[in-house]
Design a protein around this motif. Structure first.
Motif, PDB file in Angstrom:
ATOM      1  N   LEU A  91       3.849  13.994   0.240  1.00 51.98           N
ATOM      2  CA  LEU A  91       4.303  13.231   1.266  1.00 51.98           C
ATOM      3  C   LEU A  91       5.231  14.674   2.033  1.00 51.98           C
ATOM      4  CD1 LEU A  91       5.957  11.599  -1.906  1.00 51.98           C
ATOM      5  CD2 LEU A  91       4.592  10.317   0.117  1.00 51.98           C
ATOM      6  N   ARG A 125       2.369   2.388   2.306  1.00 52.14           N
ATOM      7  CA  ARG A 125       2.364   3.350   3.860  1.00 52.14           C
ATOM      8  C   ARG A 125       3.406   3.062   4.386  1.00 52.14           C
ATOM      9  NH1 ARG A 125      -0.905   7.098   1.513  1.00 52.14           N
ATOM     10  NH2 ARG A 125      -2.965   6.818   0.675  1.00 52.14           N
ATOM     11  N   ASP A 179       8.788   1.661   2.630  1.00 55.84           N
ATOM     12  CA  ASP A 179       7.791   1.342   1.357  1.00 55.84           C
ATOM     13  C   ASP A 179       8.599   2.685   0.838  1.00 55.84           C
ATOM     14  OD1 ASP A 179       7.435  -1.608   1.340  1.00 55.84           O
ATOM     15  OD2 ASP A 179       5.520  -0.930   0.777  1.00 55.84           O
ATOM     16  N   LEU A 180       8.360   3.788   2.205  1.00 54.68           N
ATOM     17  CA  LEU A 180       7.935   5.387   1.422  1.00 54.68           C
ATOM     18  C   LEU A 180       9.722   5.517   1.230  1.00 54.68           C
ATOM     19  CD1 LEU A 180       4.950   6.879   3.594  1.00 54.68           C
ATOM     20  CD2 LEU A 180       5.184   6.538   0.811  1.00 54.68           C
ATOM     21  N   LEU A 195      -1.093   7.328  -3.139  1.00 54.38           N
ATOM     22  CA  LEU A 195      -0.091   8.034  -2.187  1.00 54.38           C
ATOM     23  C   LEU A 195      -1.368   9.076  -2.124  1.00 54.38           C
ATOM     24  CD1 LEU A 195       3.363   8.651  -3.885  1.00 54.38           C
ATOM     25  CD2 LEU A 195       2.601   6.856  -1.446  1.00 54.38           C
ATOM     26  N   SER A 196      -1.988   9.350  -2.428  1.00 53.41           N
ATOM     27  CA  SER A 196      -3.014  10.727  -2.548  1.00 53.41           C
ATOM     28  C   SER A 196      -2.945  11.739  -1.385  1.00 53.41           C
ATOM     29  CB  SER A 196      -4.044   9.796  -1.944  1.00 53.41           C
ATOM     30  OG  SER A 196      -4.291   9.642  -0.623  1.00 53.41           O
ATOM     31  N   SER A 197      -1.762  11.810  -1.118  1.00 55.55           N
ATOM     32  CA  SER A 197      -1.701  13.626  -0.788  1.00 55.55           C
ATOM     33  C   SER A 197       0.337  13.901  -0.433  1.00 55.55           C
ATOM     34  CB  SER A 197      -1.840  13.198   0.411  1.00 55.55           C
ATOM     35  OG  SER A 197      -1.973  12.300   1.712  1.00 55.55           O
ATOM     36  N   ASP A 209       0.768  -0.865  -0.010  1.00 56.39           N
ATOM     37  CA  ASP A 209       0.175   0.205  -0.041  1.00 56.39           C
ATOM     38  C   ASP A 209       0.847   1.377  -0.010  1.00 56.39           C
ATOM     39  OD1 ASP A 209       0.888   0.244   2.693  1.00 56.39           O
ATOM     40  OD2 ASP A 209      -0.938   0.135   3.537  1.00 56.39           O
TER      41      ASP A 209
END
Length: 107
Positions: A45, A7, A11-12, A41-43, A5
């Motif tokens: 970082l 999140r 991963d980020l 990601l939708s928003s 996901d």
């Protein structure tokens, strides 16, 4: 196994490292792979992920064109990081191998 996901902090961080020397997930122009990751990601970082934040802000400019970008849109789980071992030659001519983040690829 692909990303679940994006999140998880790990991963980020991997994604951020990928964008240290790349502008897009695949190649030198935006692809559907960029659209998939961007939508997940939708928003924006966190500021400490400045390479990914640069990529995110740049990809916002493609909002109107995202459906016409090249490539095939696949589920996020189909994207994964490939580590390729590369030889690194040291000053004393010895060779060591480092794992180097190469690219985000499709399975």
């Amino acid at each position: 196994m692909g990303f679940s996901d994006l999140r998880a902090p790990a991963d980020l961080m991997v994604l951020n490292d990928n964008f240290a020397d790349k502008s897009y997930i695949e190649g030198y122009v935006p692809f559907q792979a960029d659209v998939v990751v961007f939508e997940v990601l939708s928003s924006p970082l966190p500021l400490d992920l400045f390479h990914s934040l640069r990529w995110y802000n740049h990809n916002r400019s493609y909002e109107k064109e995202k459906s016409s970008l090249p490539g095939v849109k696949k589920p996020l789980g189909k994207y994964y990081i490939v580590f390729i071992a590369k030889p690194i030659f040291l000053r004393n001519n010895t060779c060591t191998v480092l794992k180097h983040l190469q690219h985000l690829y499709l399975k």
